[in-house]
Design a protein around this motif. Sequence first.
Motif, PDB file in Angstrom:
ATOM      1  N   ASN A   1       0.818  -1.216   0.000  1.00  0.00           N
ATOM      2  CA  ASN A   1       0.000   0.000   0.000  1.00  0.00           C
ATOM      3  C   ASN A   1       0.849   1.263   0.000  1.00  0.00           C
ATOM      4  O   ASN A   1       0.452   2.282  -0.576  1.00  0.00           O
ATOM      5  CB  ASN A   1      -0.962  -0.015   1.197  1.00  0.00           C
ATOM      6  N   ILE A   2       2.013   1.198   0.645  1.00  0.00           N
ATOM      7  CA  ILE A   2       2.933   2.345   0.586  1.00  0.00           C
ATOM      8  C   ILE A   2       3.381   2.567  -0.854  1.00  0.00           C
ATOM      9  O   ILE A   2       3.470   3.709  -1.331  1.00  0.00           O
ATOM     10  CB  ILE A   2       4.143   2.118   1.514  1.00  0.00           C
TER      11      ILE A   2
ATOM     12  N   SER B   1      10.126   5.288   4.117  1.00  0.00           N
ATOM     13  CA  SER B   1       9.502   4.152   4.804  1.00  0.00           C
ATOM     14  C   SER B   1      10.002   2.832   4.245  1.00  0.00           C
ATOM     15  O   SER B   1      10.300   1.892   4.998  1.00  0.00           O
ATOM     16  CB  SER B   1       7.981   4.215   4.662  1.00  0.00           C
ATOM     17  N   LEU B   2      10.116   2.746   2.924  1.00  0.00           N
ATOM     18  CA  LEU B   2      10.604   1.515   2.288  1.00  0.00           C
ATOM     19  C   LEU B   2      12.063   1.256   2.675  1.00  0.00           C
ATOM     20  O   LEU B   2      12.451   0.111   2.934  1.00  0.00           O
ATOM     21  CB  LEU B   2      10.476   1.625   0.772  1.00  0.00           C
TER      22      LEU B   2
ATOM     23  N   ALA C   1      12.159  -0.062   6.188  1.00  0.00           N
ATOM     24  CA  ALA C   1      11.603  -1.418   6.236  1.00  0.00           C
ATOM     25  C   ALA C   1      12.630  -2.454   5.791  1.00  0.00           C
ATOM     26  O   ALA C   1      12.775  -3.507   6.416  1.00  0.00           O
ATOM     27  CB  ALA C   1      10.353  -1.506   5.364  1.00  0.00           C
ATOM     28  N   VAL C   2      13.358  -2.170   4.711  1.00  0.00           N
ATOM     29  CA  VAL C   2      14.365  -3.130   4.253  1.00  0.00           C
ATOM     30  C   VAL C   2      15.556  -3.158   5.200  1.00  0.00           C
ATOM     31  O   VAL C   2      16.136  -4.211   5.471  1.00  0.00           O
ATOM     32  CB  VAL C   2      14.815  -2.835   2.795  1.00  0.00           C
ATOM     33  N   GLN C   3      15.895  -2.015   5.741  1.00  0.00           N
ATOM     34  CA  GLN C   3      17.024  -1.921   6.670  1.00  0.00           C
ATOM     35  C   GLN C   3      16.747  -2.700   7.952  1.00  0.00           C
ATOM     36  O   GLN C   3      17.641  -3.362   8.489  1.00  0.00           O
ATOM     37  CB  GLN C   3      17.279  -0.447   6.986  1.00  0.00           C
ATOM     38  N   ARG C   4      15.521  -2.641   8.435  1.00  0.00           N
ATOM     39  CA  ARG C   4      15.161  -3.317   9.680  1.00  0.00           C
ATOM     40  C   ARG C   4      14.640  -4.740   9.463  1.00  0.00           C
ATOM     41  O   ARG C   4      14.245  -5.416  10.401  1.00  0.00           O
ATOM     42  CB  ARG C   4      14.106  -2.498  10.419  1.00  0.00           C
TER      43      ARG C   4
ATOM     44  N   ALA D   1       8.283  -2.720  -4.303  1.00  0.00           N
ATOM     45  CA  ALA D   1       9.166  -1.753  -3.637  1.00  0.00           C
ATOM     46  C   ALA D   1      10.437  -1.503  -4.436  1.00  0.00           C
ATOM     47  O   ALA D   1      10.895  -0.358  -4.563  1.00  0.00           O
ATOM     48  CB  ALA D   1       9.507  -2.246  -2.229  1.00  0.00           C
ATOM     49  N   VAL D   2      11.032  -2.569  -4.994  1.00  0.00           N
ATOM     50  CA  VAL D   2      12.263  -2.416  -5.779  1.00  0.00           C
ATOM     51  C   VAL D   2      11.990  -1.574  -7.025  1.00  0.00           C
ATOM     52  O   VAL D   2      12.741  -0.650  -7.353  1.00  0.00           O
ATOM     53  CB  VAL D   2      12.843  -3.793  -6.162  1.00  0.00           C
TER      54      VAL D   2
END
Length: 426
Positions: A290-291, A312-313, A316-319, A332-333
């Motif tokens: 949704n983002i 935000s993306l 999210a990938v970092q965490r 996302a990519v």
Amino acid sequence: MSTSAPERFNELLCELEHCNEDEQRKKIGEMNEIVDRMREDEHKSVFSTELYDKIYKMIEEKKMTMENAILLLKHVGYCDVLKNFWNPFVEKSSLSRRFEKMIFEEEKKEKKNENFLVDLCECHLFLKNGSSYELLSICVPCLLKAASKKEESEETQKEVEIALLALCEIGFFNLKQEQYLKDITEIIKHQQKHRNLTKIAYQSVWDFFIHRFWFDNSLEEVIVNKMHFGREAARELEELTRNVNWKRKEVEPGKETREVFILMRWLQTFSIYFQSCRLKNEENVELLKNIVQVYRAAKGNNGVICNLCISSLRIAVQRRVVKVEDLLNGGAVDTVLEEMQRPKLNDNMAYECFQFLVNVSYRLKGKEKSENDEMKRKAIKMEIFEKMEEEGYEDTITTFHKIFEFLNKKYFNELPFNISDYFVYV
């Protein structure tokens, strides 16, 4: 020549000294309407330390009732939040200390005036007074009780909205669970069943809750699995995205539609959520999808929203809140690569995009123990690399090599110079 909004506001303020209580209330109604229309520069020119000190003096000299002062000040603070205006002046005023004192005095009374205490707490938080743990231990339970009203009338829901927005002004402050957890979960459960809160009120419930998550990871099970934050936030994003008129040209800060303002608040909340979250959950996958949809809707229409989406993306990938394959399948990519191809990419967005790719690469490096998992890892890596080749990834990296050192210095987080090699060897 017509009178400007600041001039008319100040005229009315001077007139208040010579009015009775009822007349004051009418003039304050007009003043509140003027505040609604003010631009940020007009707002800053009016609401100075001197103005707040003047209101304080009028209260002390009994030229303005406290009830009328609250009617004005609470509305000013509410508008500050809705328009994302920052007002540092009240903290330095005598009025700030007056509110603190009155909150403590009212709390000590055997028979409290609960509505009056709610008003005081809201003014205190809206006007961004410096808070202490002692003050918040009064304000938080008081405002959560006000926000727990179940009546569905428009008036009650506005009261609930104001209480929840005021609570969000606490920001990062570590509170004990017994001060908020029972009430906040009950508000969320009631909303999930009845859907009677306004959009901004519901976002504010979660914003307050997620800020507590920052300090207390024991809340993860409640927030993620019991209250279903990912599912709820994804649904809210979908509805808001559908209701925004994305064809409107970008407007000055503070003039966004209500839906855009709420979207921005959600995206800011996600950054805190992803920083704190450790559980990989299917609802997080839907949230990221949704983002991506918000980004696609906002692209070319709202740069601030796009920036918040990419940030935000990246977090999210970092965490590691979702698997790399979910980032790929959820778009996302593709979204990050699209952003990198824009003809005008500011420094912050360049940094966010590269950090996203660096973190994806970190997660795809190395080998898996299982042969099947290793084959899957290589397939995902190859698919991502092929996408990057299609999007002119190598040319983009070459173009940005020259600014890596600048981005490193500006954002204090090392970007490796061999980033273009990360996806070459599968």
